[in-house]
Design a protein around this motif. Sequence first.
Motif, PDB file in Angstrom:
ATOM      1  N   LEU A  97      10.038 -48.783 -20.798  1.00  0.00           N
ATOM      2  CA  LEU A  97       9.721 -47.365 -20.891  1.00  0.00           C
ATOM      3  C   LEU A  97      10.828 -46.617 -20.182  1.00  0.00           C
ATOM      4  CD1 LEU A  97       8.583 -46.536 -17.849  1.00  0.00           C
ATOM      5  CD2 LEU A  97       6.513 -47.606 -18.704  1.00  0.00           C
ATOM      6  N   ALA A  98      11.117 -45.400 -20.638  1.00  0.00           N
ATOM      7  CA  ALA A  98      12.279 -44.681 -20.128  1.00  0.00           C
ATOM      8  C   ALA A  98      11.923 -43.260 -19.732  1.00  0.00           C
ATOM      9  CB  ALA A  98      13.391 -44.659 -21.188  1.00  0.00           C
ATOM     10  N   VAL A  99      12.656 -42.759 -18.748  1.00  0.00           N
ATOM     11  CA  VAL A  99      12.537 -41.368 -18.331  1.00  0.00           C
ATOM     12  C   VAL A  99      13.934 -40.773 -18.186  1.00  0.00           C
ATOM     13  CG1 VAL A  99      10.377 -41.849 -17.123  1.00  0.00           C
ATOM     14  CG2 VAL A  99      12.509 -41.826 -15.848  1.00  0.00           C
ATOM     15  N   CYS A 100      14.002 -39.431 -18.252  1.00  0.00           N
ATOM     16  CA  CYS A 100      15.275 -38.705 -18.253  1.00  0.00           C
ATOM     17  C   CYS A 100      15.646 -38.209 -16.847  1.00  0.00           C
ATOM     18  CB  CYS A 100      15.187 -37.511 -19.185  1.00  0.00           C
ATOM     19  SG  CYS A 100      14.798 -37.905 -20.898  1.00  0.00           S
ATOM     20  N   ASP A 101      16.762 -37.503 -16.769  1.00  0.00           N
ATOM     21  CA  ASP A 101      17.245 -36.999 -15.480  1.00  0.00           C
ATOM     22  C   ASP A 101      17.935 -35.654 -15.642  1.00  0.00           C
ATOM     23  OD1 ASP A 101      18.088 -36.798 -12.821  1.00  0.00           O
ATOM     24  OD2 ASP A 101      19.863 -38.042 -13.134  1.00  0.00           O
ATOM     25  N   HIS A 102      17.324 -34.629 -15.083  1.00  0.00           N
ATOM     26  CA  HIS A 102      17.993 -33.338 -14.868  1.00  0.00           C
ATOM     27  C   HIS A 102      17.497 -32.789 -13.542  1.00  0.00           C
ATOM     28  CE1 HIS A 102      20.411 -32.518 -18.395  1.00  0.00           C
ATOM     29  NE2 HIS A 102      19.431 -32.947 -19.171  1.00  0.00           N
ATOM     30  N   VAL A 103      18.387 -32.205 -12.771  1.00  0.00           N
ATOM     31  CA  VAL A 103      18.034 -31.663 -11.462  1.00  0.00           C
ATOM     32  C   VAL A 103      17.513 -30.235 -11.577  1.00  0.00           C
ATOM     33  CG1 VAL A 103      18.964 -30.970  -9.210  1.00  0.00           C
ATOM     34  CG2 VAL A 103      19.610 -33.174 -10.210  1.00  0.00           C
ATOM     35  N   ALA A 104      18.198 -29.401 -12.344  1.00  0.00           N
ATOM     36  CA  ALA A 104      17.804 -27.995 -12.479  1.00  0.00           C
ATOM     37  C   ALA A 104      18.427 -27.437 -13.757  1.00  0.00           C
ATOM     38  CB  ALA A 104      18.260 -27.185 -11.268  1.00  0.00           C
ATOM     39  N   ILE A 105      17.637 -26.667 -14.489  1.00  0.00           N
ATOM     40  CA  ILE A 105      18.064 -26.140 -15.783  1.00  0.00           C
ATOM     41  C   ILE A 105      18.357 -24.643 -15.659  1.00  0.00           C
ATOM     42  CG2 ILE A 105      17.467 -25.877 -18.227  1.00  0.00           C
ATOM     43  CD1 ILE A 105      17.677 -28.797 -17.214  1.00  0.00           C
ATOM     44  N   PRO A 106      19.547 -24.194 -16.056  1.00  0.00           N
ATOM     45  CA  PRO A 106      19.866 -22.764 -15.962  1.00  0.00           C
ATOM     46  C   PRO A 106      19.113 -21.937 -16.997  1.00  0.00           C
ATOM     47  CG  PRO A 106      21.635 -23.938 -17.072  1.00  0.00           C
ATOM     48  CD  PRO A 106      20.675 -24.991 -16.581  1.00  0.00           C
ATOM     49  N   HIS A 107      19.028 -20.654 -16.728  1.00  0.00           N
ATOM     50  CA  HIS A 107      18.319 -19.750 -17.633  1.00  0.00           C
ATOM     51  C   HIS A 107      18.845 -19.851 -19.064  1.00  0.00           C
ATOM     52  CE1 HIS A 107      15.435 -17.455 -15.305  1.00  0.00           C
ATOM     53  NE2 HIS A 107      16.321 -17.278 -14.328  1.00  0.00           N
ATOM     54  N   ARG A 108      20.157 -20.005 -19.223  1.00  0.00           N
ATOM     55  CA  ARG A 108      20.738 -19.974 -20.569  1.00  0.00           C
ATOM     56  C   ARG A 108      20.255 -21.135 -21.444  1.00  0.00           C
ATOM     57  NH1 ARG A 108      25.053 -23.474 -21.511  1.00  0.00           N
ATOM     58  NH2 ARG A 108      25.714 -24.651 -19.665  1.00  0.00           N
TER      59      ARG A 108
END
Length: 311
Positions: free
Chosen positions: A50-61
């Motif tokens: 099973l897999a999960v993703c990785d993002h720390v913070a997403i900008p408004h754009r």
Amino acid sequence: MGRSEVTDYGIQLPVQSQSTIYAEEWEAGAGAADLVEIARAVDRAGFAYLAVCDHVAIPHRLAAAMSTVWYDPVATLAHLAAVTERVRLLSHVAVVGLRHPLLSAKQYATLDHLSGGRLILGVGAGHVREEFEVLGVDFGQRGAVLDEAIDALRAALGPDEFPAHHGKFYDFEGLGQLPRPAQRRVPVWVGGSSPAAVRRAALKGDGWLPQGDPRDRLPAQIARLRRLRREAGVEAPLTVGAIAEPLYIGAPRWEVGRRTLTGTPEAVAASLRAYGAMGVHQVQVRFRSRSRSELIDQIAVFGADVAPLLS
């Protein structure tokens, strides 16, 4: 390059990342309990990972398209390791250049130790400039940083209590980290389909995780992987992956989209076996669903009726 048929199948979990490209409507109201039940279903159905993703913070754009729902991969995989028994735990993919290798090694070594050696470390270069900028990492150098980060992580996740690495971006020795991973060698799968990513997978990876390659592009990509490894004298097997089209086993009574593969278990298995003929070893699948229960039903049917027909 390893095996010549599809013998493994895995899944990127819902809920933990909710990009509008693939998230189902029901996921918006889902949470930890849903993830646990889905992970248990995946484990029971014999999925390889099973897999999960990785993002720390997403900008408004980018938030309208990507959403800001991105669970932390280490915390999520650790939580799910405790409620599953055998399924492997894949970061697909960790943007390891955002963090010092010793920090990543501490987190992922602990995860591997606690899970009894079930980690597969999937890594990628990343694509959100603002994430790099806010963390003080040079976005323009992310490819070179990833190249070195893989080497540094190989050392830091190896058997030595006091690992050492001396490079342009990272330099460490004489600093001990326990616990060590349960695995003597943690598999590193490299994500991405750009020329640089394919080269990185060929020369540095134990596996390749393509990003959005349709079926007709895979043979050329796999041929390049083989050529690059042969030219570099790399003889170790490489686990070649693919991401299948969305699936729905059976005859759907709702609109599942024209790209979705539907039909009997035999028909779905026949379509997926074509990946094996290309040189793919593991296929990541995703099921269309309107609820957690429908998704779990699809997972169970796949494991019982489709998977035995893949090889």
